[in-house]
Motif scaffolding. Structure first.
Motif, PDB file in Angstrom:
ATOM      1  N   THR A   1       0.839  -1.201   0.000  1.00 27.58           N
ATOM      2  CA  THR A   1       0.000   0.000   0.000  1.00 27.58           C
ATOM      3  C   THR A   1       0.876   1.254   0.000  1.00 27.58           C
ATOM      4  N   ARG A   2       0.533   2.186  -0.857  1.00 23.69           N
ATOM      5  CA  ARG A   2       1.150   3.510  -0.819  1.00 23.69           C
ATOM      6  C   ARG A   2       0.027   4.538  -0.829  1.00 23.69           C
TER       7      ARG A   2
ATOM      8  N   SER B   1       0.209  -3.438   4.352  1.00 22.44           N
ATOM      9  CA  SER B   1       0.402  -2.063   4.810  1.00 22.44           C
ATOM     10  C   SER B   1       1.166  -2.101   6.122  1.00 22.44           C
ATOM     11  N   ASN B   2       1.665  -0.952   6.549  1.00 19.91           N
ATOM     12  CA  ASN B   2       2.432  -0.904   7.798  1.00 19.91           C
ATOM     13  C   ASN B   2       1.569  -1.090   9.027  1.00 19.91           C
TER      14      ASN B   2
ATOM     15  N   GLY C   1      -4.002   0.878   7.649  1.00 25.21           N
ATOM     16  CA  GLY C   1      -3.134   1.689   6.803  1.00 25.21           C
ATOM     17  C   GLY C   1      -3.494   1.714   5.333  1.00 25.21           C
TER      18      GLY C   1
ATOM     19  N   GLN D   1      -5.164  -1.040   3.505  1.00 25.73           N
ATOM     20  CA  GLN D   1      -5.212  -2.319   2.788  1.00 25.73           C
ATOM     21  C   GLN D   1      -6.465  -2.441   1.929  1.00 25.73           C
TER      22      GLN D   1
ATOM     23  N   THR E   1      -6.545   0.032  -1.002  1.00 30.94           N
ATOM     24  CA  THR E   1      -5.577  -0.371  -2.019  1.00 30.94           C
ATOM     25  C   THR E   1      -6.169  -1.445  -2.926  1.00 30.94           C
TER      26      THR E   1
ATOM     27  N   SER F   1      -4.523  -9.839   3.096  1.00 28.69           N
ATOM     28  CA  SER F   1      -3.564  -8.768   3.342  1.00 28.69           C
ATOM     29  C   SER F   1      -2.747  -9.113   4.576  1.00 28.69           C
TER      30      SER F   1
END
Length: 203
Positions: free
Chosen positions: A82-83, A118-119, A123, A125, A128, A168
């Motif tokens: 994920t960004r 994701s972190n 975050g 997921q 995304t 995820s």
């Protein structure tokens, strides 16, 4: 039937899940499975500064996808970090290069499914995976997710990724958390589910 597990992984979390997805897909009779990465767009210097050299290097035995062969599969299992609630730039750049396939309708009717990382627990997921679905819909994919028949996504006794949109994992703020067994089972379930649907669609 031919299945492609295509992913990008900077710190190894998605790589681990992609391996599990490919292995699960191979359990479907008559399924020829390929595991591949999208091309890197960062320089070696940037990768070094991001502390990703070791995890990038450990994936060198996984081939980079050949764009000319991208349309040759029946089932596609995509993995992305994920960004900011979207797929990572490396995956975005790859899809932006597939306009020729879109023009020919080469991916219409193919099965596509997405898993992510994701972190943190919240975050991005789900966003995304859902925003990834938009790209797949434009290409004509038949989208599958992770149905609630995978009951591991309803667990509350431990921190875990996975939702009906797709499997995820949570990497943790420092990237030190590895995918749990529940998350790995989620991506294995998802891979088998997508492949079974693709097999049915092929008749």
């Amino acid at each position: 039937m031919k299945t492609l597990v295509l992913y990008y992984s900077m710190y190894g979390h998605i790589h681990r899940m992609a391996q599990e997805a490919a292995e699960a897909a191979r359990s479907i009779e008559g399924n020829e499975v390929s595991l591949a990465r999208v091309p890197e767009i960062l320089s070696g210097e940037v990768i070094e500064k991001m502390g990703a050299r070791q995890t990038i290097d450990m994936q060198q035995d996984v081939p980079v996808i050949d764009r000319d062969e991208f349309g040759d599969y029946d089932c596609y299992i995509f993995g992305t970090p994920t960004r900011f609630g979207n797929m990572i730039g490396q995956m975005r750049m790859f899809f932006d290069s597939t306009g020729g396939l879109w023009a020919k309708g080469a991916l219409v009717g193919k099965v596509g499914t997405v898993f992510a990382s994701s972190n943190t627990q919240h975050g991005g997921q789900e966003s995304t995976i859902l925003s990834f679905h938009i790209t797949l819909l434009h290409q004509g994919f038949v989208i599958t997710g992770l149905p609630y028949s995978f009951q591991g996504q309803t667990r509350v006794d431990e921190v875990s990724g996975c939702s009906p949109y797709g499997a995820s994992t949570i990497a943790g703020p420092d990237g030190g958390r590895t995918p749990s067994e529940n998350e790995l089972e989620g991506v294995r379930f998802q891979a088998r589910h997508a492949c079974e649907i693709a097999k049915k669609l092929r008749g």
